[in-house]
Design an enzyme around this catalytic site. Structure first.
Site, PDB file in Angstrom:
ATOM      1  CE  LYS A   1     -13.254  -7.539  13.687  1.00  0.00           C
ATOM      2  NZ  LYS A   1     -12.789  -7.880  12.340  1.00  0.00           N
ATOM      3  CG  ASN A   2     -16.343  -7.164  11.160  1.00  0.00           C
ATOM      4  OD1 ASN A   2     -15.150  -6.875  11.306  1.00  0.00           O
ATOM      5  ND2 ASN A   2     -16.790  -8.408  11.185  1.00  0.00           N
TER       6      ASN A   2
ATOM      7  CB  CYS B   1      -6.847 -14.713   6.350  1.00  0.00           C
ATOM      8  SG  CYS B   1      -8.574 -15.011   6.587  1.00  0.00           S
TER       9      CYS B   1
ATOM     10  NE  ARG C   1     -12.009 -13.500   4.760  1.00  0.00           N
ATOM     11  CZ  ARG C   1     -12.017 -12.691   5.797  1.00  0.00           C
ATOM     12  NH1 ARG C   1     -11.092 -12.797   6.726  1.00  0.00           N
ATOM     13  NH2 ARG C   1     -12.945 -11.772   5.936  1.00  0.00           N
TER      14      ARG C   1
ATOM     15  CG  ASP D   1     -17.756 -13.258  12.085  1.00  0.00           C
ATOM     16  OD1 ASP D   1     -17.087 -14.028  11.379  1.00  0.00           O
ATOM     17  OD2 ASP D   1     -17.865 -12.041  11.849  1.00  0.00           O
TER      18      ASP D   1
ATOM     19  NE  ARG E   1      -7.136  -8.808  13.312  1.00  0.00           N
ATOM     20  CZ  ARG E   1      -7.187  -9.222  12.065  1.00  0.00           C
ATOM     21  NH1 ARG E   1      -6.635 -10.357  11.743  1.00  0.00           N
ATOM     22  NH2 ARG E   1      -7.781  -8.509  11.146  1.00  0.00           N
TER      23      ARG E   1
HETATM   24  C1  EPZ Z   1     -16.922 -10.041   6.549  1.00  0.00           C
HETATM   25  O1  EPZ Z   1     -15.862 -10.607   5.792  1.00  0.00           O
HETATM   26  C2  EPZ Z   1     -16.428  -9.945   7.974  1.00  0.00           C
HETATM   27  N1  EPZ Z   1     -15.228  -9.132   8.017  1.00  0.00           N
HETATM   28  C3  EPZ Z   1     -16.123 -11.341   8.509  1.00  0.00           C
HETATM   29  O2  EPZ Z   1     -15.744 -11.233   9.873  1.00  0.00           O
HETATM   30  C4  EPZ Z   1     -17.395 -12.189   8.407  1.00  0.00           C
HETATM   31  O3  EPZ Z   1     -17.100 -13.502   8.823  1.00  0.00           O
HETATM   32  C5  EPZ Z   1     -17.886 -12.208   6.967  1.00  0.00           C
HETATM   33  O4  EPZ Z   1     -18.096 -10.847   6.497  1.00  0.00           O
HETATM   34  C6  EPZ Z   1     -19.191 -12.954   6.773  1.00  0.00           C
HETATM   35  O5  EPZ Z   1     -20.192 -12.380   7.568  1.00  0.00           O
HETATM   36  C7  EPZ Z   1     -15.322  -7.818   7.996  1.00  0.00           C
HETATM   37  O6  EPZ Z   1     -16.383  -7.231   7.939  1.00  0.00           O
HETATM   38  C8  EPZ Z   1     -14.055  -7.071   8.128  1.00  0.00           C
HETATM   39  P1  EPZ Z   1     -17.689 -12.034   2.597  1.00  0.00           P
HETATM   40  P2  EPZ Z   1     -15.882 -10.547   4.223  1.00  0.00           P
HETATM   41  O7  EPZ Z   1     -17.190 -11.229   1.455  1.00  0.00           O
HETATM   42  O8  EPZ Z   1     -16.568  -9.303   3.790  1.00  0.00           O
HETATM   43  C9  EPZ Z   1     -16.275 -15.315  -0.609  1.00  0.00           C
HETATM   44  C10 EPZ Z   1     -14.215 -11.328  11.680  1.00  0.00           C
HETATM   45  O9  EPZ Z   1     -13.712 -12.222  12.386  1.00  0.00           O
HETATM   46  N2  EPZ Z   1     -15.827 -14.189  -1.461  1.00  0.00           N
HETATM   47  O10 EPZ Z   1     -19.129 -11.920   2.960  1.00  0.00           O
HETATM   48  O11 EPZ Z   1     -14.516 -10.802   3.737  1.00  0.00           O
HETATM   49  C11 EPZ Z   1     -15.453 -15.429   0.676  1.00  0.00           C
HETATM   50  O12 EPZ Z   1     -14.237 -16.100   0.462  1.00  0.00           O
HETATM   51  C12 EPZ Z   1     -14.360 -11.495  10.188  1.00  0.00           C
HETATM   52  O13 EPZ Z   1     -14.607 -10.241  12.150  1.00  0.00           O
HETATM   53  C13 EPZ Z   1     -15.377 -14.458  -2.737  1.00  0.00           C
HETATM   54  O14 EPZ Z   1     -15.318 -15.612  -3.198  1.00  0.00           O
HETATM   55  O15 EPZ Z   1     -16.805 -11.807   3.889  1.00  0.00           O
HETATM   56  C14 EPZ Z   1     -16.420 -16.158   1.579  1.00  0.00           C
HETATM   57  O16 EPZ Z   1     -16.360 -17.529   1.317  1.00  0.00           O
HETATM   58  C15 EPZ Z   1     -13.866 -12.833   9.726  1.00  0.00           C
HETATM   59  N3  EPZ Z   1     -14.979 -13.405  -3.522  1.00  0.00           N
HETATM   60  C16 EPZ Z   1     -17.791 -15.600   1.142  1.00  0.00           C
HETATM   61  O17 EPZ Z   1     -17.578 -15.038  -0.164  1.00  0.00           O
HETATM   62  C17 EPZ Z   1     -15.038 -12.123  -3.086  1.00  0.00           C
HETATM   63  O18 EPZ Z   1     -14.651 -11.212  -3.839  1.00  0.00           O
HETATM   64  C18 EPZ Z   1     -18.367 -14.510   2.036  1.00  0.00           C
HETATM   65  O19 EPZ Z   1     -17.357 -13.566   2.308  1.00  0.00           O
HETATM   66  C19 EPZ Z   1     -15.508 -11.862  -1.788  1.00  0.00           C
HETATM   67  C20 EPZ Z   1     -15.902 -12.915  -1.004  1.00  0.00           C
END
Ligand code: EPZ
Length: 428
Positions: A22-23, A120, A125, A310, A402
């Site tokens: 999915k991702n 969320c 996020r 995840d 989802r």
């Molecule tokens: C991706 O989310 C995945 N989603 C998530 O899977 C997964 O848990 C996550 O990566 C970590 O592996 C998708 O690919 C659609 P991040 P993402 O940016 O890209 C902080 C699922 O269930 N952050 O690596 O949003 C953030 O809040 C989902 O399939 C900022 O502060 O994750 C988090 O604490 C859930 N500012 C950390 O970084 C930003 O601009 C890592 O988030 C971006 C992120």
């Protein structure tokens, strides 16, 4: 809203084919905005999230045609012309990764208006890193009334982008924007997840020049235009990991096929340490467990190649019946223990303090009604229910839909007693 009913206790035996990730699929779909030629994605999962994104892409001018092609489920995305550059709140809210259309829209048309995704269930996020990266590439960004207004009338320019910490989404978003920028972009502290490599390879198949994906430094040399391509979506490592935990929880002998074992190395190592018997080939994983209890095992979530956040809740479900106390540390999201009170309804003994959960293994779980709060939390409830006595009903399974394709059928084919109760009470 549908529910899933599970009667625990059946051992699982058989094969579970793993779907495309999915991702990865949703970022590859967004990449189709970057070319006026068709992008054919194979090994496509059919999920609520890919469906939502398809609806948004349609509004932007993409024809999205799903079919069963010669290589299985495929989606052909074709954007001869971008006809809209607005991603509205009601679509981005339903699926926050649709925010990633912002970069390709600016890259191809020089402007975009995309809703901020908001928080969320698993944390605040923010998207500050995405916006800073786009600004570094020369986009002018303004925020009004919950929307990002972005403009780059003279196109994007290559830049050095040093992330302060690893973000999967911001790394992907920067790649999606920089491939058509003028000049070279270097990303440091880039995410190394398999989905990043999949996106980079697909972009390269479309004519982009992306090097270093899979390491923490990615170099993108901008090109004038991209062309169409055929690309097979990488197998879903999170689905694979969740089913590995399900097999170990229920006990039995299950082979996961069409999977890349190296993508779930951290999980498999922890499962072995806990006492599961795991055998791997290049594209399959066999999980076996007899009647003996597993051993409590500590885990800490980390960016890839560490243990995926995840897979934290699936592994926690497995530990609820292990012998001893396991300490589960969540370091990626600040609110990712929403499944704990629901697991407790089944009889699990878990104490949370900040980013740490202590799971005291119990000898039995008992079926109960529980509520899914997010995608990965929901699957942990299904996993626990497979070993609980009696019936568990998991409500709000739209979260599960989802990200898990045909979950009931896949588990059912291995002997699990799982059925979906349609909204209104009709059982399927
Ligand atoms: C991706 O989310 C995945 N989603 C998530 O899977 C997964 O848990 C996550 O990566 C970590 O592996 C998708 O690919 C659609 P991040 P993402 O940016 O890209 C902080 C699922 O269930 N952050 O690596 O949003 C953030 O809040 C989902 O399939 C900022 O502060 O994750 C988090 O604490 C859930 N500012 C950390 O970084 C930003 O601009 C890592 O988030 C971006 C992120």
């Amino acid at each position: 809203m549908d529910s899933i009913a599970i009667i625990g206790g059946a051992r699982l035996e058989g094969e579970i084919p793993i779907s495309g990730a999915k991702n990865s699929a949703i970022k590859l779909m967004a990449a189709s905005l970057l070319t006026d030629e068709p992008l054919r994605l194979t090994n496509m999962p059919r999920l609520a999230d890919t469906h939502f994104l398809g609806k948004l892409l349609l509004r932007l001018g993409v024809s999205v045609i799903e079919s069963d092609g010669p290589d299985g489920p495929q989606t052909v995305l074709h954007t001869p012309e971008i006809i809209g550059s607005i991603a509205p709140y009601n679509l981005v809210r339903q699926m926050r990764a649709s925010f990633n259309v912002l970069g390709p829209l600016i890259a191809r048309t020089g402007q975009a208006k995309v809703s901020l995704p908001g928080g969320c269930a698993i944390g605040a996020r923010p998207v500050d890193l995405h916006l800073k990266a786009l600004e570094a590439l020369g986009a002018r960004i303004e925020l009004h009334e919950g929307y990002v207004y972005a403009q780059a009338p003279r196109g994007l320019k290559g830049a050095q982008i040093d992330f302060p910490f690893v973000s999967v989404g911001a790394t992907e978003h920067s790649m999606l924007a920089a491939v058509l920028a003028d000049g070279v972009t270097v990303l440091t502290k880039a995410a190394r997840e398999p989905e990043i490599v999949d996106l980079a390879q697909c972009l390269n198949a479309m004519g982009a020049k992306v090097e270093g994906a899979g390491t923490d430094t990615i170099t993108i040399t901008g090109v004038m235009r991209l062309h169409g391509a055929d690309w097979a979506v990488v197998p879903d490592r999170i689905e694979a990991g969740a089913f590995a935990c399900a097999a170990a929880m229920a006990g039995g002998d299950v082979r996961l096929t069409a999977v890349r074992p190296e993508h779930i190395r951290a999980l498999l190592d922890h499962m072995r340490a806990a006492g599961c018997q795991i055998d791997e080939t290049a594209d399959s994983v066999r999980v076996r467990r007899g009647t003996e209890r597993l051993r409590a095992t500590d885990i800490t979530t980390e960016p890839y190649p560490g243990l995926a956040t995840d897979l934290q809740s699936p592994f926690m479900a497995l530990m609820t019946m292990a012998q001893g106390e396991s300490v589960i540390r969540e370091t990626i999201f600040e609110n990712r223990f929403m499944h704990v009170p629901e697991l407790a309804r089944l009889g699990a003994d878990i104490t949370v303090s900040g980013g740490e959960a202590r799971v005291n293994g119990v000898e039995r779980l008992d079926g109960a009604e529980v509520m899914a709060t997010d995608l990965r939390a929901s699957v942990s409830l299904v996993i626990a229910a497979l070993a609980a006595r009696g019936e568990t009903k998991v409500h709000r399974v739209y979260h599960l839909d989802r990200g898990f394709e045909r979950l009931e059928q896949k588990l059912g084919a291995c002997g699990a007693d799982v059925r979906r109760i349609k909204h209104g009470g009709e059982e399927l």
